[in-house]
Design a protein around this motif. Structure first.
Motif, PDB file in Angstrom:
ATOM      1  N   ALA A  16       0.755  -1.299  -0.264  1.00 30.54           N
ATOM      2  CA  ALA A  16       0.361   0.503   0.097  1.00 30.54           C
ATOM      3  C   ALA A  16       0.699   1.237  -0.103  1.00 30.54           C
ATOM      4  O   ALA A  16       0.588   2.282  -0.330  1.00 30.54           O
ATOM      5  N   ARG A  17       1.849   0.669   0.848  1.00 31.35           N
ATOM      6  CA  ARG A  17       2.484   2.199   1.367  1.00 31.35           C
ATOM      7  C   ARG A  17       3.319   2.743  -0.466  1.00 31.35           C
ATOM      8  O   ARG A  17       3.905   3.523  -0.408  1.00 31.35           O
ATOM      9  N   PHE A  18       4.034   1.121  -0.914  1.00 31.31           N
ATOM     10  CA  PHE A  18       5.318   2.180  -1.804  1.00 31.31           C
ATOM     11  C   PHE A  18       4.366   0.995  -3.075  1.00 31.31           C
ATOM     12  O   PHE A  18       4.770  -0.021  -4.043  1.00 31.31           O
ATOM     13  N   SER A  19       3.502   1.706  -4.104  1.00 36.08           N
ATOM     14  CA  SER A  19       2.477   1.599  -4.869  1.00 36.08           C
ATOM     15  C   SER A  19       2.877   2.577  -6.119  1.00 36.08           C
ATOM     16  O   SER A  19       1.865   2.476  -7.360  1.00 36.08           O
ATOM     17  N   ALA A  20       4.004   3.105  -6.485  1.00 33.56           N
ATOM     18  CA  ALA A  20       3.948   4.251  -6.974  1.00 33.56           C
ATOM     19  C   ALA A  20       4.248   3.468  -8.251  1.00 33.56           C
ATOM     20  O   ALA A  20       4.393   2.336  -9.052  1.00 33.56           O
ATOM     21  N   THR A  21       3.496   4.076  -9.623  1.00 30.64           N
ATOM     22  CA  THR A  21       3.217   4.018 -11.005  1.00 30.64           C
ATOM     23  C   THR A  21       4.290   4.176 -11.964  1.00 30.64           C
ATOM     24  O   THR A  21       4.749   3.634 -12.996  1.00 30.64           O
ATOM     25  N   ASP A  22       5.697   4.832 -10.979  1.00 28.93           N
ATOM     26  CA  ASP A  22       6.287   5.755 -12.216  1.00 28.93           C
ATOM     27  C   ASP A  22       8.019   4.768 -11.630  1.00 28.93           C
ATOM     28  O   ASP A  22       9.356   5.481 -12.031  1.00 28.93           O
ATOM     29  N   HIS A  23       7.640   3.118 -11.352  1.00 28.13           N
ATOM     30  CA  HIS A  23       8.648   2.694 -10.251  1.00 28.13           C
ATOM     31  C   HIS A  23       9.518   2.178 -12.067  1.00 28.13           C
ATOM     32  O   HIS A  23       9.232   1.893 -12.899  1.00 28.13           O
ATOM     33  N   ASP A  24      10.733   1.857 -11.415  1.00 27.62           N
ATOM     34  CA  ASP A  24      11.465   1.216 -12.007  1.00 27.62           C
ATOM     35  C   ASP A  24      12.025   0.158 -12.119  1.00 27.62           C
ATOM     36  O   ASP A  24      13.041  -0.709 -12.042  1.00 27.62           O
ATOM     37  N   VAL A  26      10.557  -3.168  -9.476  1.00 25.54           N
ATOM     38  CA  VAL A  26       9.726  -4.417  -8.213  1.00 25.54           C
ATOM     39  C   VAL A  26      10.805  -6.046  -7.612  1.00 25.54           C
ATOM     40  O   VAL A  26      10.983  -6.075  -7.979  1.00 25.54           O
ATOM     41  N   LEU A  27      10.085  -5.089  -6.085  1.00 21.27           N
ATOM     42  CA  LEU A  27      11.653  -5.918  -4.852  1.00 21.27           C
ATOM     43  C   LEU A  27      10.056  -7.127  -4.432  1.00 21.27           C
ATOM     44  O   LEU A  27       8.496  -6.140  -4.231  1.00 21.27           O
ATOM     45  N   ILE A  28      10.187  -8.056  -4.602  1.00 21.05           N
ATOM     46  CA  ILE A  28       9.362  -8.914  -3.919  1.00 21.05           C
ATOM     47  C   ILE A  28       9.466 -10.038  -2.560  1.00 21.05           C
ATOM     48  O   ILE A  28      10.571 -10.066  -2.729  1.00 21.05           O
ATOM     49  N   SER A  29       8.776  -9.746  -2.049  1.00 23.16           N
ATOM     50  CA  SER A  29       9.265 -10.141  -0.342  1.00 23.16           C
ATOM     51  C   SER A  29       8.847 -11.559  -0.265  1.00 23.16           C
ATOM     52  O   SER A  29       8.294 -11.997  -0.796  1.00 23.16           O
ATOM     53  N   ASN A  30       9.558 -11.942   1.139  1.00 22.38           N
ATOM     54  CA  ASN A  30       9.325 -13.810   0.602  1.00 22.38           C
ATOM     55  C   ASN A  30       7.952 -13.771   1.142  1.00 22.38           C
ATOM     56  O   ASN A  30       6.898 -15.188   0.775  1.00 22.38           O
ATOM     57  N   ASP A  31       6.765 -12.802   1.498  1.00 19.49           N
ATOM     58  CA  ASP A  31       5.424 -13.488   1.330  1.00 19.49           C
ATOM     59  C   ASP A  31       4.847 -12.977   0.735  1.00 19.49           C
ATOM     60  O   ASP A  31       3.840 -12.975   0.510  1.00 19.49           O
ATOM     61  N   ARG A  32       5.482 -12.776  -0.523  1.00 18.77           N
ATOM     62  CA  ARG A  32       4.754 -13.034  -1.482  1.00 18.77           C
ATOM     63  C   ARG A  32       4.339 -10.987  -1.697  1.00 18.77           C
ATOM     64  O   ARG A  32       3.141 -10.932  -2.388  1.00 18.77           O
ATOM     65  N   VAL A  33       4.804 -10.103  -1.328  1.00 20.24           N
ATOM     66  CA  VAL A  33       4.728  -8.589  -1.495  1.00 20.24           C
ATOM     67  C   VAL A  33       4.999  -7.714  -2.317  1.00 20.24           C
ATOM     68  O   VAL A  33       6.086  -8.061  -2.038  1.00 20.24           O
ATOM     69  N   ALA A  34       4.880  -7.601  -3.498  1.00 18.08           N
ATOM     70  CA  ALA A  34       5.615  -6.611  -4.054  1.00 18.08           C
ATOM     71  C   ALA A  34       5.635  -4.901  -4.187  1.00 18.08           C
ATOM     72  O   ALA A  34       4.330  -4.263  -3.221  1.00 18.08           O
ATOM     73  N   VAL A  71       6.003  -1.943 -21.785  1.00 21.45           N
ATOM     74  CA  VAL A  71       7.412  -1.854 -20.784  1.00 21.45           C
ATOM     75  C   VAL A  71       7.960  -3.080 -19.750  1.00 21.45           C
ATOM     76  O   VAL A  71       6.741  -3.143 -19.357  1.00 21.45           O
ATOM     77  N   VAL A  72       8.969  -4.097 -20.537  1.00 22.43           N
ATOM     78  CA  VAL A  72       8.538  -5.087 -18.698  1.00 22.43           C
ATOM     79  C   VAL A  72       9.925  -4.794 -18.086  1.00 22.43           C
ATOM     80  O   VAL A  72      11.024  -4.389 -18.021  1.00 22.43           O
ATOM     81  N   ILE A  73       9.576  -4.520 -16.715  1.00 30.52           N
ATOM     82  CA  ILE A  73      10.424  -3.937 -15.834  1.00 30.52           C
ATOM     83  C   ILE A  73      10.569  -5.786 -14.070  1.00 30.52           C
ATOM     84  O   ILE A  73      10.159  -6.050 -14.557  1.00 30.52           O
ATOM     85  N   ASP A  74      12.174  -5.638 -14.200  1.00 30.26           N
ATOM     86  CA  ASP A  74      12.788  -6.828 -13.825  1.00 30.26           C
ATOM     87  C   ASP A  74      12.308  -6.490 -12.025  1.00 30.26           C
ATOM     88  O   ASP A  74      11.617  -5.152 -12.043  1.00 30.26           O
ATOM     89  N   THR A  75      12.042  -7.461 -12.107  1.00 30.91           N
ATOM     90  CA  THR A  75      11.763  -7.891 -10.298  1.00 30.91           C
ATOM     91  C   THR A  75      12.973  -8.545  -9.207  1.00 30.91           C
ATOM     92  O   THR A  75      14.086  -8.646 -10.698  1.00 30.91           O
ATOM     93  N   ILE A  76      13.233  -8.083  -7.775  1.00 35.42           N
ATOM     94  CA  ILE A  76      13.924  -9.205  -7.863  1.00 35.42           C
ATOM     95  C   ILE A  76      13.786  -9.698  -6.153  1.00 35.42           C
ATOM     96  O   ILE A  76      12.765  -8.931  -5.275  1.00 35.42           O
ATOM     97  N   ALA A  77      13.549 -10.738  -5.881  1.00 35.87           N
ATOM     98  CA  ALA A  77      13.588 -11.418  -5.201  1.00 35.87           C
ATOM     99  C   ALA A  77      13.623 -11.162  -4.090  1.00 35.87           C
ATOM    100  O   ALA A  77      15.097 -11.904  -4.215  1.00 35.87           O
ATOM    101  N   VAL A  78      13.351 -11.406  -2.913  1.00 38.21           N
ATOM    102  CA  VAL A  78      14.304 -10.564  -1.523  1.00 38.21           C
ATOM    103  C   VAL A  78      14.213 -11.978  -0.395  1.00 38.21           C
ATOM    104  O   VAL A  78      13.064 -12.667  -0.824  1.00 38.21           O
ATOM    105  N   ASP A  79      14.937 -12.075   0.224  1.00 42.44           N
ATOM    106  CA  ASP A  79      14.528 -13.329   1.610  1.00 42.44           C
ATOM    107  C   ASP A  79      13.561 -12.481   2.956  1.00 42.44           C
ATOM    108  O   ASP A  79      13.244 -13.116   3.547  1.00 42.44           O
TER     109      ASP A  79
END
Length: 537
Positions: A16-24, A26-34, A71-79
């Motif tokens: 809810a806090r980090f949902s900007a549309t001009d992002h470049d 996406v970080l995915i937490s281990n409980d699957r929140v973008a 546009v395809v935005i890369d993601t990084i899955a973090v622990d």
């Protein structure tokens, strides 16, 4: 690799806090929140966040198979969990850092681990302050964390709290620690056991001269003191708070307390037993960090030039003296002149670099004041909280400059505290320093100090009313004794409790002591009613 979670809608799975549309990114937490975020913020704030190969196409980003140009935005899955990642990214954003007050210890540890893992230096002070506030709880866990990441000051601060552990729990505690740390901690704890043993042996020797077995100064018996010693290693306070009611060193108990205190003061810090455990840290010279990679040159008011990055300036500050928009190449750099001194500018830029934050405890107040002004001027959020804390710590020695700074930048609660600290200053000192203040500030301070003068007059009137009764038991009235302590100084009202204790201990009878207490309570109400400085602004 990250994959789409088809059981949740994009709205449900995005922070809810980090949902900007001009992002470049996406970080995915281990409980699957973008978390929609920005690469430049990560690059500027983190040493190793982007050093990962776990990238894939963002399953939650806006893409359309029928539109190849999407546009395809890369993601990084973090622990890390979404809670930890949310806090971490707040420290990496251009905003005031989040408060960690009340954060459960398990979440605090998770955040601290992530901060150290990714080198988010702007979050380190807040994490360490929170861990200090948690003590004495979880003292051994905090010690282990501090040693693991080389935080020597935190390790030395937390180690004394670990000695309260009962002997029967030591074995279990040692099993929880890495072997090398367990050995160092056992050696550290042993020096406290040695002090306790010496104190017990010396107790009997020092008390041999006492005929009754009790201290002539405070009337404590040997048995009572021995019972106190049984709790010796259960808390730091139990070891350091042994005291005799008398300061007379001719009494054996007073002499014993002084001897014990000197041994406690000589206890070696935990770091002296554990230097080999701390990871070696690379020492980074600030001037070399930007020697090769820079695109702007900042010049201080005293002519010192600093090579820096416009990207760092943009992430940390909305407007940095026009430097954000400066055009510059290394072959032909554009120099941006600023009004800050080289010392203040260097400290400020350290807060805006991927470097450990500077320690402000040892710098001159003039440099601290210049830095605090610059931080407020450019709204460098990573430095706002450290500077405000440092200015508050400087308040006892520099109340009026701190007050002026606080008023200028809207920190009225700090201004009120500083004004109260300035009450004991002489009129000449106040008059001299007020010359550099705007008329509005000077008038507010003058009216505020008049409020304390009025409170002093009210205290004297109440004194005549409550304590001027002639007493057959006391040679002088309580009023005359209090009046002597007040000395016609409004600042004496700040010490009202100490004054009353001194007067009551000067041989007054019971009735006069009651009168003094009544006067103290009435005067305290008057003092509490003195209008704050901010009420005149």
């Amino acid at each position: 690799m990250s994959t789409a979670d088809h059981s949740k809608s994009p709205k449900d799975s995005t922070s809810a806090r980090f949902s900007a549309t001009d992002h470049d990114i996406v970080l995915i937490s281990n409980d699957r929140v973008a978390f929609n975020f920005y690469r430049k913020n990560i690059k500027v704030h983190s040493v190793g966040f982007l050093n990962t190969d776990t990238k894939d196409t963002n399953p939650l980003a806006t893409s359309n198979a029928e539109e190849p140009s999407s546009v395809v935005i890369d993601t990084i899955a973090v622990d890390e969990t979404s809670k930890t990642l949310d806090l971490l990214l707040q420290f990496m954003s251009r905003q005031l850092p989040p408060s960690l007050e009340g954060l459960p210890f398990v979440d605090m540890v998770a955040l601290a681990e992530a901060v150290n893992k990714y080198g988010v230096y702007s979050a380190l002070p807040a994490c360490q302050d929170r861990m200090r506030s948690i003590l004495p709880e979880h003292s051994l866990d905090i010690l282990a964390h501090a040693v693991k990441y080389g935080h020597v000051d935190l390790a030395d601060y937390s180690a004394p709290f670990t000695i309260k552990m009962p002997p029967e729990e030591v074995g279990e505690a040692l099993a929880r620690l890495p072997s090398l740390l367990a050995v160092s901690w056992a050696c550290y704890r042993e020096q406290w056991n040695v002090i306790l043993a010496r104190a017990s042996r010396s107790l009997k020797t020092l008390s041999l001269g006492a005929k009754t077995g009790s201290c002539a100064g405070c009337r404590k018996s040997i048995r009572a003191i021995a019972l106190e010693l049984l709790e010796g290693l259960r808390s730091v306070q139990a070891m350091s708070d042994f005291s005799c009611a008398s300061d007379d060193q001719s009494f054996w108990h007073s002499k014993w307390c002084i001897s014990l205190k000197s041994e406690i003061d000589a206890v070696k810090k935990f770091s002296s037993f554990s230097q080999h455990l701390y990871p070696k840290k690379q020492v980074l010279d600030f001037f070399n960090v930007w020697r090769d990679e820079y695109d702007v040159v900042l010049q201080s008011s005293d002519g010192v030039q600093f090579r820096f990055s416009k990207e760092n300036l943009a992430v940390h500050s909305e407007s940095f003296g026009g430097a954000n928009s400066a055009t510059c190449t290394q072959d032909k750099p554009e120099i941006v002149s600023l009004g800050e001194s080289s010392k203040a500018l260097e400290l400020l830029l350290r807060f805006m670099s991927r470097l450990p934050q500077p320690d402000l405890s040892g710098i001159l107040f003039e440099d601290l004041a210049d830095l605090a002004e610059a931080v407020e001027k450019y709204e460098v959020y990573t430095a706002l909280v450290p500077c405000r804390k440092a200015m508050q710590l400087a308040m006892p020695d520099h109340p009026l400059p701190v007050m002026g700074w606080a008023i200028r930048h809207g920190h009225l609660s700090i201004a009120d505290q500083a004004a109260k600290r300035a009450v004991p200053l002489s009129p000449d000192t106040v008059r001299t320093q007020l010359k550099s203040f705007p008329m509005e500030y000077a008038l507010a301070l003058t009216l505020y100090r008049e409020g304390w003068v009025s409170a002093l007059h009210a205290a004297y009137r109440q004194l005549v009313k409550s304590c001027s009764v002639d007493c057959a038991c006391c040679r002088t009235t309580a009023a005359s004794r209090i009046s002597l302590q007040l000395g016609g100084d409004s600042a004496s009202l700040l010490k009202i409790y100490g004054i009353c204790c001194t007067v009551k201990d000067s041989g007054l009878c019971t009735e006069c002591k009651v009168r003094v207490t009544t006067w103290r309570d009435e005067v305290n109400k008057v003092v509490q009613g003195v209008p704050k400085l901010s009420s005149y602004l």
